[in-house]
Design a protein around this motif. Sequence first.
Motif, PDB file in Angstrom:
ATOM      1  N   ALA A  30      15.874   3.658  31.082  1.00 14.08           N
ATOM      2  CA  ALA A  30      16.489   4.113  32.329  1.00 14.08           C
ATOM      3  C   ALA A  30      15.552   3.871  33.515  1.00 14.08           C
ATOM      4  O   ALA A  30      15.979   3.427  34.589  1.00 14.08           O
ATOM      5  CB  ALA A  30      16.840   5.598  32.229  1.00 14.08           C
ATOM      6  N   ALA A  31      14.254   4.168  33.314  1.00 16.64           N
ATOM      7  CA  ALA A  31      13.284   3.979  34.397  1.00 16.64           C
ATOM      8  C   ALA A  31      13.167   2.503  34.768  1.00 16.64           C
ATOM      9  O   ALA A  31      13.162   2.145  35.951  1.00 16.64           O
ATOM     10  CB  ALA A  31      11.921   4.530  33.974  1.00 16.64           C
ATOM     11  N   LEU A  32      13.078   1.636  33.765  1.00 14.74           N
ATOM     12  CA  LEU A  32      12.970   0.210  34.048  1.00 14.74           C
ATOM     13  C   LEU A  32      14.257  -0.325  34.677  1.00 14.74           C
ATOM     14  O   LEU A  32      14.220  -1.207  35.552  1.00 14.74           O
ATOM     15  CB  LEU A  32      12.658  -0.553  32.760  1.00 14.74           C
ATOM     16  CG  LEU A  32      11.278  -0.282  32.139  1.00 14.74           C
ATOM     17  CD1 LEU A  32      11.128  -1.025  30.825  1.00 14.74           C
ATOM     18  CD2 LEU A  32      10.165  -0.664  33.104  1.00 14.74           C
ATOM     19  N   GLY A  33      15.393   0.206  34.245  1.00 17.48           N
ATOM     20  CA  GLY A  33      16.646  -0.211  34.847  1.00 17.48           C
ATOM     21  C   GLY A  33      16.731   0.166  36.311  1.00 17.48           C
ATOM     22  O   GLY A  33      17.184  -0.631  37.154  1.00 17.48           O
ATOM     23  N   TRP A  34      16.280   1.381  36.637  1.00 15.85           N
ATOM     24  CA  TRP A  34      16.264   1.807  38.037  1.00 15.85           C
ATOM     25  C   TRP A  34      15.319   0.930  38.859  1.00 15.85           C
ATOM     26  O   TRP A  34      15.646   0.496  39.966  1.00 15.85           O
ATOM     27  CB  TRP A  34      15.846   3.265  38.129  1.00 15.85           C
ATOM     28  CG  TRP A  34      15.715   3.773  39.538  1.00 15.85           C
ATOM     29  CD1 TRP A  34      14.580   3.847  40.283  1.00 15.85           C
ATOM     30  CD2 TRP A  34      16.774   4.256  40.375  1.00 15.85           C
ATOM     31  NE1 TRP A  34      14.844   4.354  41.527  1.00 15.85           N
ATOM     32  CE2 TRP A  34      16.195   4.613  41.628  1.00 15.85           C
ATOM     33  CE3 TRP A  34      18.150   4.422  40.204  1.00 15.85           C
ATOM     34  CZ2 TRP A  34      16.943   5.124  42.676  1.00 15.85           C
ATOM     35  CZ3 TRP A  34      18.894   4.948  41.254  1.00 15.85           C
ATOM     36  CH2 TRP A  34      18.293   5.273  42.464  1.00 15.85           C
ATOM     37  N   GLY A  35      14.152   0.638  38.297  1.00 14.88           N
ATOM     38  CA  GLY A  35      13.203  -0.210  39.007  1.00 14.88           C
ATOM     39  C   GLY A  35      13.757  -1.602  39.246  1.00 14.88           C
ATOM     40  O   GLY A  35      13.583  -2.186  40.328  1.00 14.88           O
ATOM     41  N   GLY A  36      14.454  -2.165  38.238  1.00 16.20           N
ATOM     42  CA  GLY A  36      15.049  -3.484  38.412  1.00 16.20           C
ATOM     43  C   GLY A  36      16.127  -3.495  39.476  1.00 16.20           C
ATOM     44  O   GLY A  36      16.230  -4.453  40.264  1.00 16.20           O
ATOM     45  N   TRP A  37      16.908  -2.434  39.529  1.00 14.71           N
ATOM     46  CA  TRP A  37      17.961  -2.346  40.553  1.00 14.71           C
ATOM     47  C   TRP A  37      17.362  -2.263  41.947  1.00 14.71           C
ATOM     48  O   TRP A  37      17.840  -2.894  42.884  1.00 14.71           O
ATOM     49  CB  TRP A  37      18.837  -1.138  40.268  1.00 14.71           C
ATOM     50  CG  TRP A  37      19.968  -0.958  41.243  1.00 14.71           C
ATOM     51  CD1 TRP A  37      21.031  -1.800  41.435  1.00 14.71           C
ATOM     52  CD2 TRP A  37      20.111   0.118  42.173  1.00 14.71           C
ATOM     53  NE1 TRP A  37      21.855  -1.300  42.418  1.00 14.71           N
ATOM     54  CE2 TRP A  37      21.322  -0.126  42.893  1.00 14.71           C
ATOM     55  CE3 TRP A  37      19.388   1.259  42.454  1.00 14.71           C
ATOM     56  CZ2 TRP A  37      21.790   0.734  43.886  1.00 14.71           C
ATOM     57  CZ3 TRP A  37      19.848   2.133  43.437  1.00 14.71           C
ATOM     58  CH2 TRP A  37      21.021   1.854  44.143  1.00 14.71           C
ATOM     59  N   LYS A  38      16.277  -1.493  42.102  1.00 15.35           N
ATOM     60  CA  LYS A  38      15.619  -1.386  43.409  1.00 15.35           C
ATOM     61  C   LYS A  38      14.988  -2.714  43.809  1.00 15.35           C
ATOM     62  O   LYS A  38      14.931  -3.055  45.002  1.00 15.35           O
ATOM     63  CB  LYS A  38      14.576  -0.274  43.391  1.00 15.35           C
ATOM     64  CG  LYS A  38      15.126   1.117  43.141  1.00 15.35           C
ATOM     65  CD  LYS A  38      16.119   1.530  44.216  1.00 15.35           C
ATOM     66  CE  LYS A  38      15.441   1.862  45.522  1.00 15.35           C
ATOM     67  NZ  LYS A  38      16.380   2.383  46.534  1.00 15.35           N
ATOM     68  N   LEU A  39      14.507  -3.482  42.835  1.00 12.75           N
ATOM     69  CA  LEU A  39      13.926  -4.785  43.147  1.00 12.75           C
ATOM     70  C   LEU A  39      14.985  -5.749  43.698  1.00 12.75           C
ATOM     71  O   LEU A  39      14.695  -6.553  44.583  1.00 12.75           O
ATOM     72  CB  LEU A  39      13.280  -5.389  41.908  1.00 12.75           C
ATOM     73  CG  LEU A  39      11.845  -4.954  41.594  1.00 12.75           C
ATOM     74  CD1 LEU A  39      11.341  -5.645  40.346  1.00 12.75           C
ATOM     75  CD2 LEU A  39      10.919  -5.229  42.763  1.00 12.75           C
ATOM     76  N   ARG A  40      16.173  -5.646  43.180  1.00 14.62           N
ATOM     77  CA  ARG A  40      17.244  -6.506  43.694  1.00 14.62           C
ATOM     78  C   ARG A  40      17.566  -6.166  45.144  1.00 14.62           C
ATOM     79  O   ARG A  40      17.935  -7.033  45.929  1.00 14.62           O
ATOM     80  CB  ARG A  40      18.496  -6.350  42.826  1.00 14.62           C
ATOM     81  CG  ARG A  40      18.350  -6.905  41.425  1.00 14.62           C
ATOM     82  CD  ARG A  40      19.670  -6.953  40.719  1.00 14.62           C
ATOM     83  NE  ARG A  40      20.584  -7.893  41.380  1.00 14.62           N
ATOM     84  CZ  ARG A  40      21.832  -8.126  40.976  1.00 14.62           C
ATOM     85  NH1 ARG A  40      22.298  -7.501  39.903  1.00 14.62           N
ATOM     86  NH2 ARG A  40      22.600  -8.981  41.628  1.00 14.62           N
TER      87      ARG A  40
END
Length: 285
Positions: free
Chosen positions: A94-104
């Motif tokens: 979940a944490a990595l998914g949130w980080g990836g979304w913010k990177l986009r």
Amino acid sequence: MLAVSLVVAVIVSRQFGRRTWAQEDGAPTAQASPAGGAASGPKASSVLFDMFFIGILVARLAFVLRWLPAYVAEPWSVLRIGDGGFTWWAGLLAALGWGGWKLRQSPGLRVPLIAGSVSGLLAWGALLGSVWLMHQSSVELPTTEMTTLDDERVTLSSMSGQPLVVNLWATWCPPCRREMPVLAKGQASTPDVGFVFVNQGEGPEQIRDYLQAEGLSLDNVLLDPFSSLMNEMGARGLPTTLFFDADGRLVDFHMGELTQAGLASKLKAVAGSPGPLSPTPPEVP
């Protein structure tokens, strides 16, 4: 361990954020203006904080869903996060998914955010590895001599041969009293695991009065009048619960109150049996 990992991640992200801004601005890489540090580093660090708390929340929710029957029976125990009830792989995803979304959304955060995330994960892995190595140092069942309520001498080392749960407790300790019915239920429903209740510093009559008043029927209640076992095992507070495998090696420990789900998850890891309940199938993806 998580707090240390978060601090490492934030520090690294700020450093990479300043250097990235300085390079884009044409300044020497080792120098960065205050504005650059504020513009890039804090944004990445705020995303890291979000990732941290989202990861913890999802890890807790995944654990609650996995052991839902126990939490349905005791809804308020969901808030007792001290029981160690977290499904870390779900929180990490979940944490990595949130980080990836913010990177986009903010591609300019790529370098500081990735650097901070990787550093934090490496720090967490190093700390977990050190704990694992300590467990592999073969801390075995202590030979401290204690007595039963009937004044018979006994040692924990003489009880090896099956997984063993050793609870250090006292009647004056509120969390000890709250978790005792959970441990009593675990003892009654898990005959292939031995439960030992080592009282710290109290006399037999005081213990008998407490057990009778609470309606608790416990086997293997031992007296440790000088808290020798607590000192030998390095326990820093009560309650402390130690988990030994069938060979008498310490494989896990927990300081603080155990909930029904927390105990069940540890029993499943140590003995392959969840005790009074099983996880809710299927496991949370």
